[in-house]
Design an enzyme around this catalytic site. Structure first.
Site, PDB file in Angstrom:
ATOM      1  CG  ASP A   9      -0.384   0.368   2.542  1.00 55.37           C
ATOM      2  OD1 ASP A   9       0.918   0.351   2.574  1.00 55.37           O
ATOM      3  OD2 ASP A   9      -1.064   0.325   3.400  1.00 55.37           O
ATOM      4  CB  CYS A  66       0.627  -2.548   4.925  1.00 58.53           C
ATOM      5  SG  CYS A  66       0.378  -3.529   6.278  1.00 58.53           S
ATOM      6  CB  THR A  68       1.635  -2.759  11.384  1.00 60.28           C
ATOM      7  OG1 THR A  68       0.515  -3.166  10.599  1.00 60.28           O
ATOM      8  CG2 THR A  68       1.496  -1.560  12.026  1.00 60.28           C
ATOM      9  CG  HIS A  99       9.322 -25.223  11.878  1.00 56.71           C
ATOM     10  ND1 HIS A  99       9.224 -25.296  13.210  1.00 56.71           N
ATOM     11  CD2 HIS A  99      10.465 -26.048  11.660  1.00 56.71           C
ATOM     12  CE1 HIS A  99      10.351 -25.982  13.749  1.00 56.71           C
ATOM     13  NE2 HIS A  99      11.057 -26.285  12.508  1.00 56.71           N
ATOM     14  CG  HIS A 134       7.520 -29.078  10.510  1.00 62.00           C
ATOM     15  ND1 HIS A 134       7.291 -28.482  11.748  1.00 62.00           N
ATOM     16  CD2 HIS A 134       8.979 -29.280  10.522  1.00 62.00           C
ATOM     17  CE1 HIS A 134       8.330 -28.464  12.610  1.00 62.00           C
ATOM     18  NE2 HIS A 134       9.462 -28.917  12.036  1.00 62.00           N
TER      19      HIS A 134
END
Ligand code: RB5
Length: 148
Positions: A9, A66, A68, A99, A134
């Site tokens: 963004d 973005c 955060t 993992h 996994h």
């Protein structure tokens, strides 16, 4: 060589440009889904394009940025077949591959600096899924995609 879909963004746009150059220098193929300026826009739009590109099979991995990284990770994890990991350091990036077989990396441009972002991207692209125990865990996640 992997094809990497990239999107951001307005908050992530400047870092996206830097990461794109970094990837191209390392000979990755990059599909850039925008945004292409710092003008205010909406992160889910770009998460969607990157995830659809992976779903279509034209790219194998995605990187979303973005402010955060949180919005991008929430939005991208809504898409079937997408395992998106928000990483703040190289360890998280490596483990998300080993993992969790993460196929999308989310970064927060307001949280980490450019040099750390490059190291995270490098760690993420260099690590492989370990499989073994996994695999069953990732399969359990896949089963959740088809349950209401
Ligand atoms: C934009 O201001 C900001 O909300 C966005 O970049 C992101 O951090 C959302 O999770």
């Amino acid at each position: 060589m992997l094809t990497i879909a990239i999107g951001a963004d307005h908050a992530g746009y400047p870092l996206k440009e830097k990461i794109k150059d970094f990837l191209l220098l390392k000979n990755y193929r990059v599909l850039d889904f925008g945004t292409n300026s710092t003008e205010s826009t909406h992160y889910p739009l770009f998460a969607r394009e990157v995830c659809l590109s992976i779903q279509r099979g034209e790219s194998q991995r995605g990187i979303l940025i973005c402010g955060t990284g949180i919005g991008m990770s929430i939005a991208s994890n809504k898409f079937k077949g997408i395992r998106s990991a928000l990483c703040f350091n190289e360890y998280m990036a490596r483990m998300s591959r080993k993992h969790n077989d993460a196929n999308v990396l989310c970064l927060g441009s307001r949280v980490i600096g450019e040099e750390l972002a490059f190291s995270i991207v490098e760690a993420w692209l260099s690590a492989d899924f370990e499989g073994g125990r996994h695999t069953q865990r990732v399969e359990l996640i896949k089963q959740m995609e088809s349950t209401p």
